[in-house]
Design a protein around this motif. Structure first.
Motif, short mmCIF file in Angstrom:
data_model
loop_
_atom_site.label_atom_id
_atom_site.label_comp_id
_atom_site.label_asym_id
_atom_site.label_seq_id
_atom_site.Cartn_x
_atom_site.Cartn_y
_atom_site.Cartn_z
N ALA A 59 49.22 44.42 33.88
CA ALA A 59 47.81 44.71 34.16
C ALA A 59 46.89 44.20 33.05
O ALA A 59 45.92 43.48 33.33
N PRO A 60 47.12 44.52 31.76
CA PRO A 60 46.25 43.94 30.72
C PRO A 60 46.33 42.41 30.65
O PRO A 60 45.32 41.75 30.39
N ALA A 61 47.53 41.86 30.89
CA ALA A 61 47.67 40.41 30.84
C ALA A 61 46.85 39.75 31.95
O ALA A 61 46.15 38.76 31.72
N ALA A 62 46.93 40.29 33.16
CA ALA A 62 46.16 39.73 34.27
C ALA A 62 44.67 39.89 34.05
O ALA A 62 43.88 39.00 34.37
N TYR A 63 44.26 41.01 33.49
CA TYR A 63 42.83 41.22 33.20
C TYR A 63 42.32 40.23 32.17
O TYR A 63 41.23 39.67 32.31
N ALA A 64 43.11 40.01 31.12
CA ALA A 64 42.69 39.07 30.08
C ALA A 64 42.60 37.65 30.62
O ALA A 64 41.70 36.89 30.25
N LEU A 65 43.50 37.28 31.52
CA LEU A 65 43.49 35.92 32.05
C LEU A 65 42.34 35.67 33.01
O LEU A 65 41.90 34.53 33.18
N THR A 66 41.85 36.73 33.67
CA THR A 66 40.86 36.54 34.73
C THR A 66 39.45 36.98 34.35
O THR A 66 38.47 36.46 34.91
N ARG A 67 39.30 37.89 33.40
CA ARG A 67 37.98 38.48 33.17
C ARG A 67 37.42 38.27 31.76
O ARG A 67 36.21 38.42 31.56
N LEU A 68 38.24 37.94 30.80
CA LEU A 68 37.77 37.86 29.42
C LEU A 68 37.39 36.47 28.97
O LEU A 68 36.96 36.29 27.83
N GLY A 69 37.57 35.47 29.82
CA GLY A 69 37.22 34.10 29.45
C GLY A 69 38.04 33.55 28.31
O GLY A 69 37.53 32.82 27.45
N GLU A 74 29.45 43.79 33.80
CA GLU A 74 28.23 43.50 33.06
C GLU A 74 27.46 44.78 32.73
O GLU A 74 26.90 44.92 31.63
N ALA A 75 27.44 45.72 33.66
CA ALA A 75 26.76 46.99 33.40
C ALA A 75 27.44 47.76 32.28
O ALA A 75 26.77 48.37 31.44
N ALA A 76 28.77 47.73 32.26
CA ALA A 76 29.49 48.41 31.19
C ALA A 76 29.21 47.76 29.84
O ALA A 76 29.07 48.45 28.82
N ALA A 77 29.11 46.43 29.82
CA ALA A 77 28.80 45.74 28.56
C ALA A 77 27.39 46.07 28.08
O ALA A 77 27.15 46.24 26.88
N ILE A 78 26.43 46.20 29.01
CA ILE A 78 25.06 46.57 28.63
C ILE A 78 25.02 47.97 28.03
O ILE A 78 24.27 48.25 27.09
N ASP A 79 25.87 48.85 28.57
CA ASP A 79 25.93 50.22 28.05
C ASP A 79 26.67 50.31 26.72
O ASP A 79 26.79 51.41 26.16
N GLY A 80 27.17 49.20 26.23
CA GLY A 80 27.82 49.19 24.93
C GLY A 80 29.31 49.40 24.96
O GLY A 80 29.92 49.61 23.91
N ALA A 81 29.93 49.35 26.15
CA ALA A 81 31.38 49.54 26.25
C ALA A 81 32.11 48.30 25.78
O ALA A 81 31.73 47.17 26.11
N SER A 82 33.17 48.49 25.04
CA SER A 82 33.99 47.37 24.58
C SER A 82 34.86 46.87 25.73
O SER A 82 35.04 47.58 26.73
N PRO A 83 35.41 45.65 25.63
CA PRO A 83 36.31 45.17 26.68
C PRO A 83 37.49 46.10 26.92
O PRO A 83 37.94 46.28 28.06
N ARG A 102 37.56 49.42 26.49
CA ARG A 102 37.11 50.59 27.24
C ARG A 102 36.73 50.22 28.67
O ARG A 102 36.97 50.98 29.61
N THR A 103 36.12 49.05 28.85
CA THR A 103 35.77 48.61 30.20
C THR A 103 37.00 48.46 31.08
O THR A 103 36.99 48.83 32.26
N PHE A 104 38.06 47.93 30.49
CA PHE A 104 39.29 47.75 31.25
C PHE A 104 39.85 49.09 31.72
O PHE A 104 40.21 49.25 32.89
N PHE A 105 39.93 50.07 30.83
CA PHE A 105 40.59 51.33 31.16
C PHE A 105 39.71 52.26 31.99
O PHE A 105 40.23 53.01 32.84
N THR A 106 38.40 52.24 31.76
CA THR A 106 37.53 53.21 32.45
C THR A 106 36.86 52.67 33.70
O THR A 106 36.45 53.45 34.56
N VAL A 107 36.72 51.33 33.80
CA VAL A 107 35.99 50.75 34.93
C VAL A 107 36.90 49.92 35.82
O VAL A 107 37.04 50.17 37.01
N MET A 108 37.55 48.90 35.23
CA MET A 108 38.27 47.93 36.03
C MET A 108 39.62 48.45 36.51
O MET A 108 40.03 48.18 37.64
#
Length: 312
Positions: A124-134, A205-214, A216-222
């Motif tokens: 799961a973290p590997a797939a997220y990093a490959l697709t969402r973190l650029g 993008e909304a999580a990043a605007i709220d100041g969430a780190s990648p 935290r965004t992965f675990f709480t949102v995605m």
């Protein structure tokens, strides 16, 4: 021969200024136009294949309660002899106790459950990093991981055995755990990339605007949004590892470490020598039926998850 210009067409047929031309009526699908020989042939093949599988399942469910004589002489009759003698579960007891299926069942459940969970936790973290973190080079890396799916694991058995022997991990459940995880990662990572690609960018993008780190965004949102994909990957890995036989035969030699597939392979030789074919079929049923029931209960979730990941 006269050519009629658009300006000379009747006023009733010309579209009025500002009016919208109605869209063309869509053509009906090929299968909706009536009789189709290919469609009929396909449906006939599907129903024949289904009927054959139901017949085999019926034979398996009845043969596990029969004596060897009934299995060969009355293959499609209902069991009678063991019920008449008051011991209908003789074959199951033989496989469970005499053939060591009780211990193998516990080993398989624990090994498959732990391996499947760890595979998803890593993928799961590997797939997220490959697709969402650029990540730079993520596309070639994803393709490289996909290539790993096409390598037959049979070609890796000898190198794996040599490497595991050097590390002292042969005939070890921990060694089997490492092999299961390593060989299942390419498929699981590739599967989960489809789910993470299907998630909307606005939430991230909304999580990043709220100041969430990648992180935290992965675990709480995605991660909660990809729950369907995670469950699908978990189920598919569990079914595949439960039925795995070749690696267990190669790496496991101690009866205490046998998985169900490995115990069934040993039971085949012993039951053939002792003519305990009823016990052998009962062993096959113990291996097959749990995963069959699991698939029947979760088939809709599996199909829905695979369709979602492939359609985005």
């Amino acid at each position: 021969m006269t050519v009629t210009s658009p300006s000379s067409a009747p006023a009733s047929t010309r579209p009025r200024p500002g009016t919208r031309t109605p869209p063309r009526k869509p053509k009906p699908a090929p299968t909706a136009r009536g009789f189709s020989p290919m469609r009929l042939l396909g449906m006939l093949f599907v129903w024949l294949f289904t009927a054959l599988n139901v017949l085999i399942l019926y034979w398996l469910a009845t043969a596990m309660f029969k004596t060897p004589l009934e299995i060969f002489n009355k293959p499609f009759h209902l069991p009678f002899t063991w019920f008449e003698r008051g011991d209908p579960f003789y074959n199951l007891r033989y496989a469970w106790e005499s053939a060591g299926f009780g211990n193998a069942f516990v080993v398989t459940v624990v090994l498959v459950a732990v391996s499947s969970v760890v595979i998803v936790l890593i993928s799961a973290p590997a797939a997220y990093a490959l697709t969402r973190l650029g990540v730079r080079g993520s596309n070639p890396l994803t393709s490289f991981i996909a290539i790993g799916m096409g390598i037959p694991f049979q070609t890796l058995v000898i190198p794996l055995f040599i490497g595991m022997s050097d590390l002292g991990l042969t005939n070890s459940l921990f060694g089997m755990f490492l092999v299961y995880v390593a060989l299942s990662l390419p498929f699981t990572v590739f599967l989960l990339t489809g789910f993470f690609k299907s998630l909307p960018d606005e939430l991230e993008e909304a999580a990043a605007i709220d100041g969430a780190s990648p992180f935290r965004t992965f675990f709480t949102v995605m991660l909660p949004l990809a729950r369907g994909g995670l469950i699908t990957a978990l189920i598919l890995n569990a079914i595949g590892l439960w039925n795995e036989t070749l690696l267990a035969i190669v790496f496991l030699t101690d009866n205490a470490n046998f998985t169900l597939a490995r115990a069934l392979f040993t039971l085949y030789g012993a039951a053939s020598y002792q003519s305990e074919y009823g016990g052998l079929i009962a062993g096959v049923a113990i291996v097959v039926l749990p995963m069959l029931v699991l698939y029947l209960l979760l088939a809709r979730r599996i199909i829905t998850g695979l369709t979602l990941g492939a359609g985005k």
